[in-house]
Design an enzyme around this catalytic site. Structure first.
Site, PDB file in Angstrom:
ATOM      1  N   ASP A 149      31.873  46.935 -41.337  1.00  0.00           N
ATOM      2  CA  ASP A 149      31.941  47.346 -42.819  1.00  0.00           C
ATOM      3  C   ASP A 149      30.659  48.356 -42.806  1.00  0.00           C
ATOM      4  OD1 ASP A 149      31.109  47.650 -45.686  1.00  0.00           O
ATOM      5  OD2 ASP A 149      31.512  45.674 -46.048  1.00  0.00           O
TER       6      ASP A 149
ATOM      7  N   GLU B 154      17.356  36.820 -42.486  1.00  0.00           N
ATOM      8  CA  GLU B 154      18.819  36.432 -41.957  1.00  0.00           C
ATOM      9  C   GLU B 154      18.757  36.187 -40.246  1.00  0.00           C
ATOM     10  OE1 GLU B 154      21.938  39.392 -41.251  1.00  0.00           O
ATOM     11  OE2 GLU B 154      23.435  37.935 -41.895  1.00  0.00           O
TER      12      GLU B 154
ATOM     13  N   CYS C 232      31.155  39.060 -36.395  1.00  0.00           N
ATOM     14  CA  CYS C 232      31.428  40.646 -36.339  1.00  0.00           C
ATOM     15  C   CYS C 232      30.678  41.179 -35.208  1.00  0.00           C
ATOM     16  CB  CYS C 232      31.043  41.474 -37.575  1.00  0.00           C
ATOM     17  SG  CYS C 232      32.234  40.508 -38.999  1.00  0.00           S
TER      18      CYS C 232
ATOM     19  N   ARG D 145      32.962  43.866 -33.081  1.00  0.00           N
ATOM     20  CA  ARG D 145      34.568  43.698 -33.334  1.00  0.00           C
ATOM     21  C   ARG D 145      35.057  44.690 -34.598  1.00  0.00           C
ATOM     22  NH1 ARG D 145      36.888  40.646 -37.049  1.00  0.00           N
ATOM     23  NH2 ARG D 145      35.171  38.909 -37.692  1.00  0.00           N
TER      24      ARG D 145
ATOM     25  N   TRP E  87      25.051  35.857 -47.865  1.00  0.00           N
ATOM     26  CA  TRP E  87      26.111  35.039 -47.397  1.00  0.00           C
ATOM     27  C   TRP E  87      26.924  34.093 -48.380  1.00  0.00           C
ATOM     28  CZ3 TRP E  87      28.809  34.945 -42.909  1.00  0.00           C
ATOM     29  CH2 TRP E  87      28.162  35.627 -41.795  1.00  0.00           C
TER      30      TRP E  87
ATOM     31  N   TYR F 274      27.034  32.567 -36.035  1.00  0.00           N
ATOM     32  CA  TYR F 274      26.238  33.000 -35.107  1.00  0.00           C
ATOM     33  C   TYR F 274      24.885  32.184 -34.611  1.00  0.00           C
ATOM     34  CZ  TYR F 274      28.102  37.336 -36.941  1.00  0.00           C
ATOM     35  OH  TYR F 274      28.969  38.364 -37.292  1.00  0.00           O
TER      36      TYR F 274
HETATM   37  N1  FFO Z   1      31.523  40.681 -44.989  1.00  0.00           N
HETATM   38  C1  FFO Z   1      31.759  42.150 -45.303  1.00  0.00           C
HETATM   39  N2  FFO Z   1      32.852  42.336 -46.067  1.00  0.00           N
HETATM   40  N3  FFO Z   1      31.160  42.989 -44.991  1.00  0.00           N
HETATM   41  C2  FFO Z   1      29.996  42.759 -44.075  1.00  0.00           C
HETATM   42  O1  FFO Z   1      29.171  43.562 -43.358  1.00  0.00           O
HETATM   43  C3  FFO Z   1      29.772  41.475 -43.846  1.00  0.00           C
HETATM   44  N4  FFO Z   1      28.655  41.053 -42.796  1.00  0.00           N
HETATM   45  C4  FFO Z   1      28.065  39.558 -43.111  1.00  0.00           C
HETATM   46  C5  FFO Z   1      29.261  38.591 -43.133  1.00  0.00           C
HETATM   47  N5  FFO Z   1      30.308  39.020 -44.027  1.00  0.00           N
HETATM   48  C6  FFO Z   1      30.582  40.389 -44.368  1.00  0.00           C
HETATM   49  C7  FFO Z   1      27.279  39.570 -44.466  1.00  0.00           C
HETATM   50  N6  FFO Z   1      26.263  40.470 -44.426  1.00  0.00           N
HETATM   51  C8  FFO Z   1      25.583  42.642 -47.979  1.00  0.00           C
HETATM   52  C9  FFO Z   1      25.037  43.076 -46.736  1.00  0.00           C
HETATM   53  C10 FFO Z   1      25.289  42.236 -45.654  1.00  0.00           C
HETATM   54  C11 FFO Z   1      26.162  41.223 -45.593  1.00  0.00           C
HETATM   55  C12 FFO Z   1      26.749  41.084 -46.960  1.00  0.00           C
HETATM   56  C13 FFO Z   1      26.548  41.445 -48.092  1.00  0.00           C
HETATM   57  C14 FFO Z   1      25.210  43.438 -49.207  1.00  0.00           C
HETATM   58  O2  FFO Z   1      25.717  43.159 -50.150  1.00  0.00           O
HETATM   59  N7  FFO Z   1      24.312  44.278 -49.149  1.00  0.00           N
HETATM   60  C15 FFO Z   1      23.785  44.994 -50.343  1.00  0.00           C
HETATM   61  C16 FFO Z   1      22.727  44.269 -51.258  1.00  0.00           C
HETATM   62  C17 FFO Z   1      21.768  43.490 -50.583  1.00  0.00           C
HETATM   63  C18 FFO Z   1      20.899  42.627 -51.312  1.00  0.00           C
HETATM   64  O3  FFO Z   1      21.047  42.105 -52.627  1.00  0.00           O
HETATM   65  O4  FFO Z   1      20.057  41.853 -50.876  1.00  0.00           O
HETATM   66  C19 FFO Z   1      23.139  46.290 -49.970  1.00  0.00           C
HETATM   67  O5  FFO Z   1      22.815  46.598 -48.919  1.00  0.00           O
HETATM   68  O6  FFO Z   1      23.009  47.219 -50.886  1.00  0.00           O
HETATM   69  C20 FFO Z   1      28.216  41.609 -41.785  1.00  0.00           C
HETATM   70  O7  FFO Z   1      27.308  41.351 -41.144  1.00  0.00           O
END
Ligand code: FFO
Length: 308
Positions: free
Chosen positions: A213, A60, A185, A210, A82, A124
Site C-alpha cells: 500500500d 510497532e 506483507c 509481496r 492495527w 510477524y
Molecule cells: N493494511 C493496508 N491496507 N495497508 C497497509 O499498509 C497495512 N499494513 C499493516 C497491516 N495492514 C495494512 C498496518 N499498517 C496506517 C499505517 C500503517 C498501517 C496501517 C495504517 C495509517 O493509517 N497511517 C496513517 C495514520 C497513522 C497514525 O494515525 O498514527 C498515516 O500514516 O497517515 C502494512 O504494514
C-alpha cells in the site's frame, strides 16, 4: 532518495493497471518495483513530503520484537494502526454492531476481553521470535518442540559468519497463514555484509514485500526496515549499509487520490537522520527513548482511510 518514492507513486497512478482487490476498494497496481536507500551517516528513508509518524512505526517494530501478536500493548501506547482487523473480526463473528472506538476502548479497559478479541493470530512477532517447530515421534505423531528465534539467530550468524548468504528472517509460515488476521506483507528480510570502498564492513538489508500500500503503508514499512537494519548493525558492530526494497503487487488505493495529488505537488525538504542514543545489551532491549530523529521538518500530514 525520496524522489524514488515520489516517482514510483507517480508511475503507479499514471500507468498502473486497475484491479479490484481483496478489500473491494480498488487499486492501480504495478508488479515488481525496487527502491534503494543508503543509510550511511544516520540517513533514513523517512519521507518529508508528508509527516510520517515514525514513533508509531518504531513502537510497532519494538512490539514485533517482543513476539506479541495482541494489539493491546499498542492500544495502550496510543498506536492505532492495527485496530481495524480485530474490530472487523469481532463484528464478523459476534454480529454485534460496535463502533471501532468503543471496541478499542474495551480492549484497553478489559484485559480478558483483549485476550479473547485483540489477537491477530500468529503474525510477524510470533514468526520472527518463536517460529513453531515439530519433532517427529517414534509412534509416527508429531509433537510441538521449541520455537525458533529467527532474530536472535540472524544476530548470531552476522557475528559468527558474516559472509553467509542465509541471514534471513521469514514471516511467511505457510502452515499458519489461515490463522493470521492478515498474511505478512513485508514477508522476507535478508541481511548481507560487504565492504565499502574504504574497507569497512557494512550491513545491507533487502526487504521483499509481496503486497504494498504505497500511500499509507510504504512510508511506515521503509522506516521500519531501516530501523531494524540500524538496530542489527549496532548489535553486530557493523556500519549501516544500503536498504534495498522490493515490492510485488505495488499499488495505490483509488480512495487515496487526494493524498497522491497533494503529495506529488510537494518537494522533499532536508535530510532527517536517526541517532540511537544507547546501545542495549541485546536486540530485544531497545526502548522508544533510544531513538532520536534530527532535522525532521516535513510537510504537514495527509490523512487517508486504510483499506481493511
Ligand atoms: N493494511 C493496508 N491496507 N495497508 C497497509 O499498509 C497495512 N499494513 C499493516 C497491516 N495492514 C495494512 C498496518 N499498517 C496506517 C499505517 C500503517 C498501517 C496501517 C495504517 C495509517 O493509517 N497511517 C496513517 C495514520 C497513522 C497514525 O494515525 O498514527 C498515516 O500514516 O497517515 C502494512 O504494514
Amino acid at each position: 532518495s525520496e524522489w524514488q518514492y515520489l516517482d514510483l507513486m507517480r508511475r503507479i497512478w499514471a500507468e498502473g493497471s486497475e484491479r479490484v482487490d481483496r478489500t473491494g476498494v480498488g487499486t492501480r497496481s504495478v508488479f515488481g518495483a525496487q527502491l534503494r536507500f543508503d543509510l550511511a551517516d544516520g540517513a533514513m528513508p523517512l519521507l518529508t513530503t508528508k509527516r510520517v509518524y515514525w514513533k508509531t512505526a518504531t513502537r510497532e517494530m519494538l512490539w514485533f520484537l517482543t513476539g506479541d501478536t495482541n494489539i493491546r500493548p499498542l492500544v495502550l501506547q496510543g498506536v492505532k494502526i492495527w485496530n481495524e482487523w480485530p474490530h472487523a473480526r469481532y463484528v464478523n463473528e459476534t454480529g454485534e454492531d460496535i463502533a471501532l472506538d468503543d471496541f478499542i476502548q474495551r480492549i484497553a479497559d478489559d484485559e480478558a476481553f483483549a485476550e479473547r478479541w485483540g489477537d491477530l493470530g500468529p503474525v510477524y512477532g510470533k514468526q520472527w521470535v518463536d517460529w513453531p517447530t515439530y519433532r517427529y515421534r517414534k509412534d509416527g505423531l508429531y509433537e510441538k518442540s521449541e520455537g525458533i528465534n529467527q532474530i536472535a539467530e540472524v544476530v548470531e550468524s552476522l557475528k559468527t559468519n558474516p559472509g553467509s548468504r542465509r541471514h534471513i528472517i521469514e514471516g511467511w509460515n505457510v502452515a499458519e497463514l489461515d490463522r493470521m488476521a492478515l498474511p505478512p506483507c513485508h514477508k522476507t528480510y535478508q541481511f548481507h555484509v560487504a565492504k565499502d570502498d574504504q574497507g569497512r564492513d557494512r550491513l545491507n538489508c533487502l526487504l521483499y514485500q509481496r503486497s504494498c500500500d504505497v500511500a499509507l503503508g510504504l512510508p511506515f514499512n521503509l522506516w521500519s526496515a531501516a530501523l531494524l537494519q540500524r538496530m542489527m548493525a549496532q548489535q553486530t558492530d557493523l556500519e549501516p549499509g544500503e536498504l534495498v526494497w522490493m515490492g510485488g503487487d505495488t499499488h495505490l488505493y483509488l480512495n487515496h487520490e487526494h493524498l497522491i495529488t497533494e503529495q506529488l505537488n510537494r518537494e522533499p525538504q532536508g535530510h532527517p537522520t536517526l541517532e540511537i542514543v544507547r546501545r542495549p545489551d541485546s536486540i530485544f532491549d531497545y526502548r522508544i527513548e533510544d531513538f532520536v530523529v534530527h532535522n525532521y521538518e516535513p510537510h504537514p500530514p495527509i490523512k487517508a482511510p486504510v483499506a481493511v
